[in-house]
Scaffold this active site. Sequence first.
Site, short mmCIF file in Angstrom:
data_model
loop_
_atom_site.label_atom_id
_atom_site.label_comp_id
_atom_site.label_asym_id
_atom_site.label_seq_id
_atom_site.Cartn_x
_atom_site.Cartn_y
_atom_site.Cartn_z
N CYS A 143 -3.07 119.02 19.63
CA CYS A 143 -3.09 117.58 19.37
C CYS A 143 -2.92 117.20 17.91
CB CYS A 143 -4.39 116.97 19.90
SG CYS A 143 -4.48 116.94 21.71
N ILE A 144 -3.79 117.69 17.05
CA ILE A 144 -3.87 117.16 15.69
C ILE A 144 -2.55 117.34 14.91
CG2 ILE A 144 -5.19 117.16 13.53
CD1 ILE A 144 -6.80 116.26 15.95
#
Length: 436
Positions: free
Chosen positions: A273-274
């Site tokens: 995600c990040i």
Amino acid sequence: MIDVNTVVEKFKSRQALIGIVGLGYVGLPLMLRYNAIGFDVLGIDIDDVKVDKLNAGQCYIEHIPQAKIAKARASGFEATTDFSRVSECDALILCVPTPLNKYREPDMSFVINTTDALKPYLRVGQVVSLESTTYPGTTEEELLPRVQEGGLVVGRDIYLVYSPEREDPGNPNFETRTIPKVIGGHTPQCLEVGIALYEQAIDRVVPVSSTKAAEMTKLLENIHRAVNIGLVNEMKIVADRMGIDIFEVVDAAATKPFGFTPYYPGPGLGGHCIPIDPFYLTWKAREYGLHTRFIELSGEVNQAMPEYVLGKLMDGLNEAGRALKGSRVLVLGIAYKKNVDDMRESPSVEIMELIEAKGGMVAYSDPHVPVFPKMREHHFELSSEPLTAENLARFDAVVLATDHDKFDYELIKAEAKLVVDSRGKYRSPAAHIIKA
């Protein structure tokens, strides 16, 4: 057409069959949660190996105990690669990857191909929920027309929601049940059914006004983290030049009881995600003629961190009278964060490639990753090196990339010739330890 109350009651009475599509780091914990509270669950995945292991009561994710899979299997859970069984399910929760392509743009092929595979088997009364992280508008633009292609009307015959996953693999403080669930529906009826689906399994469900709002919520959460990590990574570089320990500074700033949240620097961003989510928003923003300069700048800083670590390694070797070319370098930790086996977008792998590209001979040690796995973009024929005094002495340098608790840090400090510490594990100065 079906009465929405009938559908809602099926979930409230736990008589529904839950279909989890994609049995990875998100789908598998969700399956276990629904199974644990008495729902029948069908897992669907295109990976024969995963399906065979699950049906044999085995697990392929380190932090999920195999006993939990065996227990779920004994209580009725089944995995399959047969998408025709979609018609049996009352809920279809899509937990598939949303990576970036080589141009750093959203790759929606997994979501689109999965939805296309479901299409022929969708029926009246089902709810389809997308959990994959994506840009605002995906549910409306990609899923809605496909779900309605066969004549079903969303909000009347079938229900469509977006509820972003928030799994944090290996986090001992939170589990699927205790992480609040944001959800947006295409219509009010969709939202009502989606809430009924999730409130059985999750302690707190947080409804928002639309699928777009739910999609943007997920991006804000992760971009907030990426931007703040970019800030502290940039401050790390400045502090290092000034002879200041950035970890000491962050710890001191964190004593302020308001207005500050501690973020710590590292070798780059990892996980599914990040490192990826900011690009989803910047890509979509361009459609509206907007440039997300602040987000993009933090992305540039974070993407430069593996090169920064490499530079520190080369500086340390130079001080010892060695070039990186021909040197033996051991990378400690190749999972993207501590105490897990998840290697998605791990900066450690990029560091390994950079070392190799400069002529260094690279190896790794990771108690959670015994063999370097097959990855879409990276390839090493390596196995984890035992972390022993004799082995450490064989290498000209070690790079601490992921600070697993299982590492013996005193042994590393005592036996390694040169330590490049990208995680701030060693706070006390030592001649052979370089902070990166």
